[in-house]
Design an enzyme around this catalytic site. Structure first.
Site, PDB file in Angstrom:
ATOM      1  N   GLU A  28       0.830  -1.205   0.000  1.00 57.97           N
ATOM      2  CA  GLU A  28       0.000   0.000   0.000  1.00 57.97           C
ATOM      3  C   GLU A  28       0.862   1.253   0.000  1.00 57.97           C
ATOM      4  O   GLU A  28       0.480   2.274  -0.558  1.00 57.97           O
ATOM      5  CB  GLU A  28      -0.940   0.000   1.205  1.00 57.97           C
ATOM      6  CG  GLU A  28      -2.007   1.088   1.139  1.00 57.97           C
ATOM      7  CD  GLU A  28      -3.092   0.909   2.182  1.00 57.97           C
ATOM      8  OE1 GLU A  28      -3.277   1.818   2.996  1.00 57.97           O
ATOM      9  OE2 GLU A  28      -3.734  -0.160   2.183  1.00 57.97           O
ATOM     10  N   LYS A  53     -12.957   2.050  -2.852  1.00 59.51           N
ATOM     11  CA  LYS A  53     -14.096   2.347  -1.985  1.00 59.51           C
ATOM     12  C   LYS A  53     -15.189   3.064  -2.768  1.00 59.51           C
ATOM     13  O   LYS A  53     -16.385   2.785  -2.605  1.00 59.51           O
ATOM     14  CB  LYS A  53     -13.645   3.202  -0.807  1.00 59.51           C
ATOM     15  CG  LYS A  53     -12.757   2.478   0.190  1.00 59.51           C
ATOM     16  CD  LYS A  53     -12.330   3.405   1.321  1.00 59.51           C
ATOM     17  CE  LYS A  53     -11.445   2.693   2.318  1.00 59.51           C
ATOM     18  NZ  LYS A  53     -10.988   3.611   3.398  1.00 59.51           N
ATOM     19  N   HIS A  62       7.799 -27.732   1.895  1.00 62.54           N
ATOM     20  CA  HIS A  62       6.816 -28.659   1.331  1.00 62.54           C
ATOM     21  C   HIS A  62       5.766 -27.919   0.508  1.00 62.54           C
ATOM     22  O   HIS A  62       4.745 -28.494   0.152  1.00 62.54           O
ATOM     23  CB  HIS A  62       6.144 -29.436   2.466  1.00 62.54           C
ATOM     24  CG  HIS A  62       7.135 -30.110   3.362  1.00 62.54           C
ATOM     25  ND1 HIS A  62       7.741 -31.300   3.035  1.00 62.54           N
ATOM     26  CD2 HIS A  62       7.663 -29.743   4.560  1.00 62.54           C
ATOM     27  CE1 HIS A  62       8.591 -31.650   3.996  1.00 62.54           C
ATOM     28  NE2 HIS A  62       8.555 -30.719   4.932  1.00 62.54           N
TER      29      HIS A  62
END
Length: 538
Positions: A321, A467, A350
């Site tokens: 950000e 937003k 793994h």
């Protein structure tokens, strides 16, 4: 490179702070001394910018704000007496509130003590507390913690039903602006849960927000238990050392003074203007070298400790950000950024280390090493008293902790042998002090790196754009449902989109209707294909 040459470079590049035991190794980054000399003018400019920022220069020019998260652990450095006082008074208030909660003086009702915390927040209002909780929590903590960190109703329901006792739960609602919709939604759902259980939610709710915000006004008018401040000079992703993080840490029984001391000590180390003696500068220079100053390679964070599993997620917001910007500070399109992902060691052995070693060479690694195998902790089980996993040998002379170190060193070597670069950050143990150091290290590195690539690390226009786009979708939904309620027959997606004047947004209308139908909020009449389905009010 010959072994002895690499050992010599390790000794040259190994940064060690004897007072804390913290160390940083950049010997597996393949730059020469000439690179450091060439970067020196940029680095000195970055140091100067950081000094001006700490002195109170407006850094978030979009909003005309100072950027002062460094003052949170050193209030004496704040540029005004008002800010210095606000920081100190808030810290005192957190400690007093915590004492009263733990002693039972503050509780939902007489004879009932809070034993659990529910944090309602998103992004920076949740990631810091989540990381700190996982890093430091023990079964002996006076309060345990859960989170609403999304607007997913299923996730919130799962959290609510897993709370040990709703009656003993303290809810901390965190939103600087007070208008963050995801947090507001969680607040309303938590309120409904308390009311549904016949409890007075006001005796359970605490607000952490900006003065005069929507949340602040609500908490004041409804007489919530308490309100703690957030300031416009602290961004969400750098707010862990404000009430956002410290309140939860204190309530869980952690030493917040030690957290702040660790951060302050790292700040002292990273104010040094000699690059080779500044760990944040060394980190930023490594990032710049690996990605050619353009973020061309991803940063893979590999903490070799379960307690630090969430650190990569925390760094995703802090780094991405802050650095992911379309424009540089002169307004030029640069599309900068630094992609962060990670997985704890030795789990990565793994998972995706195969690709890291032999696949695309599009990354560099940041290893987090912890020297001490296990932090001291108590156990709730009487049968486990005196149990010490770090002392148990799984082979002759070998403990499971030795294996963890072996996998870290082995992976580091295997990557480097195949031309994959890495940095190693080492702390003696996972404790409040070193959690503070780790967060502060990367905060400072982000600030310095942003200066090196000429972007503003302290604003986030892309977040605001998202937003606004979400608000636009919800506005369309309101018009969709209003239009359908007036119709006298089932309608197609195209007819509804046309009817509300959103023919160019027909795909959005389609998605909205599918969601409403799945949740039985509109009636779906199946057609031959999904595009021939008809929709009607329930």
């Amino acid at each position: 490179m010959e072994t002895m040459d690499l050992w010599g470079r390790f000794k040259q590049r190994f940064f060690y702070d004897p007072s804390s035991g913290f160390s940083l190794d950049t010997s597996r980054i393949n730059y020469e001394d000439a690179y450091l000399k060439a970067m020196e003018p940029k680095l000195q400019s970055a140091f100067e910018e950081m000094a001006r920022l700490e002195a109170g220069e407006v850094a978030n020019r979009d909003e005309g704000r100072m950027v002062g998260h460094y003052w949170l652990r050193a209030p004496q450095l704040a540029p005004t007496a008002e800010i210095r006082s606000a920081i100190s008074l808030t810290l005192d208030k957190i400690k007093a509130f915590t004492r009263d909660v733990h002693s039972g003086q503050i509780g939902p009702r007489s004879g009932v003590t809070f034993s659990h915390i529910l944090i309602v927040g998103i992004g920076g209002s949740a990631l810091g507390p989540q990381f700190a909780n996982q890093a430091l929590s023990a079964c002996s903590d006076p309060m345990r913690i859960s989170f609403f960190d999304n607007t997913d109703p299923d996730g919130m329901a799962k959290t609510l039903f897993s709370l040990p006792k709703l009656e003993e739960t303290l809810v901390i609602v965190i939103s600087k602006s007070g208008g963050t919709r995801e947090t507001r939604n969680g607040q309303l759902i938590a309120k409904a849960a308390f009311e549904g259980a016949g409890l007075d939610f006001r005796r359970h709710f605490v607000a952490v927000t900006g003065a005069g915000s929507e949340l602040d006004t609500t908490a004041k008018s409804q007489a919530w238990l308490e309100r703690f401040p957030m300031w416009d000079w602290v961004g969400g992703r750098t707010s862990e050392f404000s009430a956002v993080g410290l309140l939860a840490l204190a309530l869980q029984g952690f030493d917040i003074d030690a957290v702040l001391k660790g951060a302050a000590d790292m700040d002292l180390l990273t104010r040094c203007r000699e690059g080779h003696r500044n760990p944040a500068a060394l980190l930023a220079l490594a990032w710049y070298h690996c990605g050619c100053g353009k973020g061309n390679k991803d940063m893979v964070v590999l903490p070799y400790k379960d307690r630090l599993d969430l650190f990569s997620k925390y760094l995703q917001q802090l780094v991405m950000e802050s650095l992911g910007k379309e424009l540089d500070r002169s307004g030029k399109v640069v599309n900068q950024g630094l992609t962060v992902y990670g997985n704890k060691g030795s789990t990565d052995q793994h998972a995706y280390v195969q690709q890291l070693r032999e696949g695309l060479n599009n990354f560099f690694a940041v290893f987090i090493e912890v020297l001490k195998d296990r932090a001291p902790c108590t156990t709730a089980s009487a049968s486990l008293k005196g149990f010490a996993a770090e002392a148990i040998q799984v082979e002759a002379g070998i403990t499971s902790g030795d294996y963890l170190t072996g996998f870290y060193l082995g992976t580091r070597t295997a990557l480097y042998e195949n031309g994959r670069e890495s940095v190693s950050v080492t702390i003696p143990e996972v404790s409040e002090y070193y959690v503070g150091m780790l967060i502060a290290l990367f905060e400072r590195a982000v600030g310095l790196y942003a200066s090196l690539i000429n972007v503003n690390a302290y604003h986030q226009p892309g977040v605001e754009a998202g937003k606004k786009a979400a608000a636009a979708v919800l506005a369309i939904q309101a018009r969709v449902t209003a239009y359908m309620n007036q119709a006298d027959k089932p309608l197609s997606v195209e007819a509804i989109a046309e009817g509300i004047g959103e023919a160019d947004s027909v795909e959005t209308v389609f998605k909205i209707l599918r969601h409403l139908a799945a949740n039985k909020r509109v009636e779906l009449k199946l057609g031959a294909t999904p595009f021939e389905d008809l929709y009607a009010p329930v």
